[in-house]
Write a protein that holds these residues in place. Sequence first.
Motif: not given
Lengths: 169, 158
Positions: A83, B99, B103, B127, B131
């Motif tokens: 991220s 991802t 997630h 969250l 994501s």
Amino acid sequence: MALLLRTVARQGLCSSRSQFGILYRHAVPMGTTAKEEMNKFWTKNTRLNRPVSPHISIYQWSVPMLLSISHRGTGVGLSSGISAFALAALVLPESYPYYLDLIHSMSFGPQFLAFTKFALAFPVAFHTFNGVRHLIWDVGKGFKIPEVYRSGYVVIALTVLASIGLAAM
Amino acid sequence: MAALVRLSSVCHRGVSPLLFRSSSLIRPLAIQKKDQDYPYLISAKIHATPSNYAGSGSKAASLHWTGERILSIALLGMAPAAYYFPGPAVDYSLAAALTLHGHWGLGQVLTDYVHGDFKIKMANAGLFVLSTITFAGLCYFNYHDVGICKAVALLWSK
């Protein structure tokens, strides 16, 4: 009722035979879901400010426990890293090769570079191998305690070997 | 009566605890005649899915679990694919798989440690935002920059 007790007595009280078939005659479903019950527990106990009994601070740590929390830890860490990388890609003005050359120009020693590669590869390797261990459990295999320990040691060994191998590339 | 007391003292584990709750140990014999009137006195409380819940997402959790495992296996396969066949196809597949795997994984962590309706909702919203940004960033990197496979290759070439 007396008939039920006599039936139980005849079959041998101390056996752990499931006699639920008889008992469900009087089973009453609860009006709440399990999720609601859990929420009720937490709201009541946090409202009353009750302390939580020590658990992880007193229970003796075992290898499977350590591997389990490390799996979660590496997962969270790797996800955060991805991220952060994605955010940097959106925010930073220059391109990836530019920043890579920037690091190149700082001329770190070869040992430091090898160590960095090892440090990057280690969590990826561990999470991958332990992930496979989880998938094996998901098909129902390897639950006996000696097997749990053995597969755990295999994961650790593979992780170290793979990390060294990747760092050498 | 004495027989019942002996039963309970000898064997507490073997017989279902539903029947021999400490409070109702002596009672069953006493109420055997009134059994029909008060069945709930010795009834078990169970979490059964009421019939009016049927259908409304009852298989959702199970399907989610299966989806998580399938995604994990797919991600496992993408590692050799990225090494032997680097390119945009693997780049975007990796972006999506990484991802989503992250997630769902973080979702489980939140479910374990966050309690209270409002906090759960807020944490899941956060969250979701994270994501979304992650996927957007990875796709941007794949499109405007060198791409994930090449990035790893370049990083390792030092």
